[in-house]
Design an enzyme around this catalytic site. Structure first.
Site, mmCIF file in Angstrom:
data_model
loop_
_atom_site.group_PDB
_atom_site.id
_atom_site.type_symbol
_atom_site.label_atom_id
_atom_site.label_comp_id
_atom_site.label_asym_id
_atom_site.label_seq_id
_atom_site.Cartn_x
_atom_site.Cartn_y
_atom_site.Cartn_z
ATOM 1 C CB ALA A 115 -0.911 0.153 1.198
ATOM 2 C CB VAL A 116 1.847 3.946 -2.059
ATOM 3 C CG1 VAL A 116 2.343 5.250 -2.137
ATOM 4 C CG2 VAL A 116 2.828 2.858 -2.459
ATOM 5 C CD GLU A 121 -2.395 -14.342 -4.301
ATOM 6 O OE1 GLU A 121 -1.744 -15.462 -4.371
ATOM 7 O OE2 GLU A 121 -2.270 -13.587 -3.343
ATOM 8 C CG ASN A 126 -3.446 -1.827 -9.146
ATOM 9 O OD1 ASN A 126 -2.734 -0.813 -9.713
ATOM 10 N ND2 ASN A 126 -3.693 -1.850 -7.957
ATOM 11 C CE1 TYR A 144 3.661 -5.847 -6.380
ATOM 12 C CE2 TYR A 144 1.536 -5.951 -7.477
ATOM 13 C CZ TYR A 144 2.441 -5.611 -6.200
ATOM 14 O OH TYR A 144 1.761 -5.089 -5.156
#
Length: 160
Positions: A85-86, A118, A123, A130
């Site tokens: 998370a950011v 996952e 997104n 990734y």
């Protein structure tokens, strides 16, 4: 974790129980569904098989990564990047790259042979991040998320 990774003057470090509330706020700002509760965050912070990385500024969590480690009999240890998370207030500053890099280094230090994750199929920016770090798509996950959204499973093989 030996040493600290620095980005924009905010160190990335292992989170402690004192970070639980800030991590919970970040979780709620970052995700619409499939959120971790404060209770779950506290449980993971106390777990011997989980690690939570955080970068923060004056008590506000800017980014975080939750990693689970698993050892199977006769097999190498594997890792699962459960959450990355950011904060919406800190996006576009490279914190995603920095926390992901720190998470991969931590997995290597734990001698993980691979990292699995996952991610929501829609997104695109996360999938691109990734892939830039060497993760490969391995399968589609139809209806994987609580809201019925599709996911993608990805893996990064480490040399450990």
């Amino acid at each position: 974790m030996p040493g600290k990774a620095y980005f924009s003057h905010h160190p990335i470090r292992l989170a402690t129980i004192a970070d639980a509330q800030a991590l919970h706020v970040l979780e709620n700002l970052s995700f619409q569904t499939d959120r971790l509760s404060l209770r779950q965050i506290r449980r993971h912070l106390r777990s011997q098989t989980a690690a939570l990385l955080i970068s923060e500024n004056h008590g506000e969590a800017l980014s975080a990564a939750l990693i689970f480690f698993r050892q199977t009999k006769g097999a190498a240890k594997s890792a699962r990047l459960y959450s990355l998370a950011v904060s919406p207030n800190a996006r576009g500053q490279g914190l995603g790259k920095a926390i992901l890099s720190a998470a991969i280094k931590l997995c290597a230090q734990h001698r993980a042979s691979s990292i699995r994750l996952e991610v929501r199929a829609d997104n695109i920016s996360a999938i691109a991040l990734y892939q830039a770090f060497g993760f490969a798509k391995i399968c589609a996950l139809l209806g994987y998320y609580q809201d019925g959204g599709d996911g993608v499973r990805m893996i990064l093989r480490l040399g450990c």
